[in-house]
Design a protein around this motif. Sequence first.
Motif, short mmCIF file in Angstrom:
data_model
loop_
_atom_site.label_atom_id
_atom_site.label_comp_id
_atom_site.label_asym_id
_atom_site.label_seq_id
_atom_site.Cartn_x
_atom_site.Cartn_y
_atom_site.Cartn_z
N VAL A 105 1.08 -1.54 0.61
CA VAL A 105 -0.19 -0.16 0.01
C VAL A 105 1.28 0.99 -0.11
CG1 VAL A 105 -1.83 1.02 0.93
CG2 VAL A 105 -1.89 -1.10 1.21
N GLU A 106 0.82 2.22 -0.49
CA GLU A 106 2.16 3.50 -0.67
C GLU A 106 -0.02 4.26 -1.03
OE1 GLU A 106 5.51 5.17 -2.97
OE2 GLU A 106 4.73 3.65 -3.40
N HIS A 132 -3.22 -11.83 6.50
CA HIS A 132 -2.78 -12.70 8.35
C HIS A 132 -1.65 -12.56 8.34
CE1 HIS A 132 -3.19 -16.48 6.74
NE2 HIS A 132 -4.30 -16.58 5.59
N ASP A 133 -0.60 -11.75 7.87
CA ASP A 133 0.54 -11.72 8.33
C ASP A 133 1.29 -10.69 8.77
OD1 ASP A 133 3.26 -12.13 8.05
OD2 ASP A 133 3.11 -13.66 6.41
N ILE A 134 2.22 -10.59 9.73
CA ILE A 134 2.16 -9.02 10.39
C ILE A 134 3.88 -8.66 9.67
CG2 ILE A 134 1.30 -9.74 12.50
CD1 ILE A 134 3.73 -10.89 13.85
N ASP A 135 4.57 -9.71 8.51
CA ASP A 135 5.69 -9.66 8.25
C ASP A 135 4.95 -9.31 6.66
OD1 ASP A 135 7.24 -9.30 10.16
OD2 ASP A 135 7.14 -11.41 9.92
N PHE A 138 1.82 -6.33 2.79
CA PHE A 138 0.04 -5.48 2.83
C PHE A 138 0.58 -4.87 4.63
CE2 PHE A 138 -3.59 -3.86 4.98
CZ PHE A 138 -4.56 -3.24 4.09
N ALA A 139 0.83 -5.71 5.26
CA ALA A 139 0.57 -5.48 7.13
C ALA A 139 1.53 -4.63 6.91
CB ALA A 139 1.48 -6.73 7.58
N ALA A 144 3.67 1.58 7.38
CA ALA A 144 4.04 2.62 7.68
C ALA A 144 3.17 3.62 7.17
CB ALA A 144 5.04 2.05 6.63
N GLN A 145 2.33 3.42 6.17
CA GLN A 145 1.35 4.83 6.34
C GLN A 145 0.70 5.30 7.59
OE1 GLN A 145 1.36 6.16 2.62
NE2 GLN A 145 2.65 4.34 2.63
#
Length: 243
Positions: A105-106, A132-135, A138-139, A144-145
């Motif tokens: 996502v940017e 469904h992945d903290i790494d 997307f996450a 960061a956004q």
Amino acid sequence: MSGTAMTRAGFLRLAGGALAGALLPGPLAAQRAGGAAASGYDFWFTRLRYNSGDWDVDQRMPANLLTSLVDYTTLRVDPKEHVVALSDPAMLAAPFCYLAGHKAVEFSDAEARNFERYVRNGGFVFVDDCNHDIDGLFAKSFEAQMARIFGAEALKKLPKDHPVYTSFFKFDGPPATSFELNGWGDDLIHDYLKGITINGRLGLLYSNKDYGCEWDYDWRNKRFLAVDNTRFGVNIVMYALTN
């Protein structure tokens, strides 16, 4: 419960004209004034389209959630999903927004500006990581956004006694999804959700649990569920409308 929700929804309808006039250019203001709120609905589902990544996921989920709102509450629910560009000021008039995806996502400047304005001024966004992945992509990119827009410490884990877990049905914390239990993604069972709170009000609810996929099924299969898994979605909506 439903009386409070109606009060919030009624406020949104009454504020719609002023909000549209203040935030939207002429044609969009007219569209907002003749939109879902003016049609007598207390709730309508708005999916945010953003330029990066893949926003058009879990396509059957909104219909299942809307059906549950009709089944369990007295809200007057718009049966249609509304898709609005995050860069479009029209999204500022929605009572509830959904954003999800798998990829990086940017946000553009316009998208970031609308996202911040919406959350800071009373809006509610439910964001779901389909990996469904903290790494995952997307996450990491979405978080960061959020750090860029709201500050590095803004996104925090919610305590298990947060009101979102008791806003309609009673939960002891975020219910697990079958995708986590099957060991996909990062092989973790996420026992928390995160959020951004503005002036004591949760404006962003963020999940790494992939609720969107969990609720994305043919409606005819719902009868085979031992417990309706969209009930927590009802909690999220009711919290958004009453806070």
